[in-house]
Write an enzyme that holds these catalytic residues in place. Structure first.
Site, short mmCIF file in Angstrom:
data_model
loop_
_atom_site.label_atom_id
_atom_site.label_comp_id
_atom_site.label_asym_id
_atom_site.label_seq_id
_atom_site.Cartn_x
_atom_site.Cartn_y
_atom_site.Cartn_z
N HIS A 159 4.91 -35.82 43.45
CA HIS A 159 4.41 -35.50 44.65
C HIS A 159 2.80 -36.45 45.73
O HIS A 159 3.76 -36.91 46.69
CB HIS A 159 4.65 -33.97 45.65
CG HIS A 159 5.66 -33.59 45.46
ND1 HIS A 159 6.95 -33.53 45.03
CD2 HIS A 159 6.00 -32.61 44.52
CE1 HIS A 159 7.54 -32.49 45.29
NE2 HIS A 159 6.91 -31.51 44.35
N ASP A 195 12.49 -32.44 37.41
CA ASP A 195 11.88 -31.60 38.39
C ASP A 195 12.72 -30.91 39.33
O ASP A 195 13.48 -31.71 39.93
CB ASP A 195 10.40 -32.01 39.10
CG ASP A 195 10.07 -30.81 40.00
OD1 ASP A 195 8.73 -30.32 38.74
OD2 ASP A 195 10.26 -30.94 40.95
N HIS A 197 12.25 -30.50 42.70
CA HIS A 197 11.70 -31.07 43.90
C HIS A 197 11.75 -32.56 43.83
O HIS A 197 11.62 -33.22 42.54
CB HIS A 197 9.93 -30.74 44.45
CG HIS A 197 10.30 -29.56 44.06
ND1 HIS A 197 9.70 -28.30 42.99
CD2 HIS A 197 10.37 -28.19 45.20
CE1 HIS A 197 9.15 -27.15 43.42
NE2 HIS A 197 9.94 -26.89 45.13
N ASP A 284 10.72 -26.35 36.87
CA ASP A 284 11.32 -25.25 37.83
C ASP A 284 12.82 -25.56 38.50
O ASP A 284 13.29 -24.94 39.14
CB ASP A 284 10.22 -25.46 39.65
CG ASP A 284 10.07 -27.12 39.54
OD1 ASP A 284 10.99 -27.93 38.94
OD2 ASP A 284 9.65 -27.85 40.28
#
Ligand code: Q9C
Ligand code: ZN
Length: 341
Positions: A159, A195, A197, A284
């Site tokens: 991120h 991931d 996200h 995740d």
């Protein structure tokens, strides 16, 4: 497969994050990496090595120098204000606000972040620097000829963009490793971000470039963090157009759906013909993950690794997210065992 790991990640342990309107103990915590390391050792994945020190130079190939020096000095500035609890940002330069760097620590933290998921503590600088060294040591092992290497990074990185942190990420470990590959002579590097996200930071860093292909499979930003990037129509810009592929998926997606996106991403990667593949390995996507809404099960991670392995590319796995601490080791190491099989 060799694992690169440093205990320095223990130096970064934030207290709280804001979730659903409540200050909640951080999901991104030291036990995550401890569990992954324990599983790698238990199954004899292939040895564990400590990182080497690479200094600031490879970080500055990706990150803005003002950002790097802010992060380096942030805790000392905070302490100089008489504050000894965790640092968190709380104001950001939104639309029609000045893109200016204020003098005070709270203003600077807002400027260099995009959310409040990035506590800075006394040990954060050491931990994030070591996390980069873990990624770069893995990249160096790959350059020496290894087929696959696992960089057990913590804190995660995807991120973080060139000049802002967010979403538990400070330095973009995967992007720094990709740039190191290019600086050592690779012509093309592919990044596969699995991931849950969207890897907004990695996408942003390479968005206008053709020497890095970015592919990401993630929760649709219409409903999922980071909300403001990761849509399917983001294809890259300028010479980078055609070198960015997002696969946003609906909440509740299981392996039957997820694996179709993986197959599509792998076709893009194979067509690109990279010298090296870097996998941003977040687990995740697991059905029990406390902050996520996909439904992958532990055996699916074996198949994920097998599919990635069939690309036949030298591959660096860089640890990203995954918050179901009990199963994080099994799930992450399953990917690597599937790759090796
Ligand atoms: N209420 C990584 O997996 N917070 N970062 C979501 C939702 C941000 C995840 C809060 C999640 C960041 C590396
Ligand atoms: Zn994540």
């Amino acid at each position: 497969m060799l694992t690169i790991y440093s205990d320095d990640h223990h130096l970064h342990h934030g207290k709280f994050e804001l979730i659903d309107g409540q200050l909640t103990p951080c999901f991104e915590k030291p036990s995550r990496a401890d569990m992954v390391l324990a599983r790698a050792q238990k199954v004899n994945l292939g040895g564990v090595a400590a990182p080497r020190e690479f200094g600031l130079e490879p970080i500055l190939r990706v990150h803005d120098s003002g950002f790097v020096h802010f992060l380096k000095g942030a805790w000392a500035e905070w302490q100089a204000m008489g504050r000894d609890y965790d640092m968190l940002p709380f104001t950001w330069p939104n639309r029609r606000l000045r893109q200016t760097i204020p003098d005070c620590i709270d203003g600077k933290f807002g400027y260099y972040s995009f959310d409040a998921g990035v506590p800075i503590t006394a040990g954060t600088w050491q931990a994030v620097s070591s996390s980069v060294n873990v990624a770069l040591t893995g990249q160096a092992e790959l350059a020496k000829g290894a087929r696959g290497v696992f960089s057990l990074c913590r804190p995660p990185g995807h991120h973080a963009a060139a000049d802002y942190m967010g979403g538990y990420c400070y330095f973009n470990n995967a992007a720094i490793a990709a740039q190191a590959c290019l600086d050592q002579g690779a012509a093309r590097v592919a990044i596969l971000d699995v991931d849950y996200h969207h890897g907004n930071g990695t996408q942003d860093i390479f968005y206008d470039r053709a020497d890095v292909l970015f592919t990401s499979i993630h929760g649709d930003p219409r409903f999922e963090y980071p909300f403001f990037l990761g849509y399917a129509d983001e294809k890259g810009v300028g010479v980078g157009e055609g070198f960015n592929f997002n696969y946003p998926l609906a909440a509740g997606s299981d392996w039957s759906v997820w694996s179709l996106a993986l197959a599509a991403a792998c076709r893009q990667i194979a067509a690109y013909g990279p010298d090296v593949l870097i996998v941003s390995l977040g687990v995740d996507t697991f059905k029990e993950d406390p902050i996520s809404q996909f439904k992958l099960d532990s055996p699916d991670y074996l198949r994920m690794g097998e599919t990635i392995g069939k690309l036949g590319l030298q591959t660096l796995f860089v640890m990203e997210g995954g918050y179901a601490v009990e199963e994080i080791g099994i799930n992450a190491i399953n990917v690597l065992q599937g790759f090796d099989s």
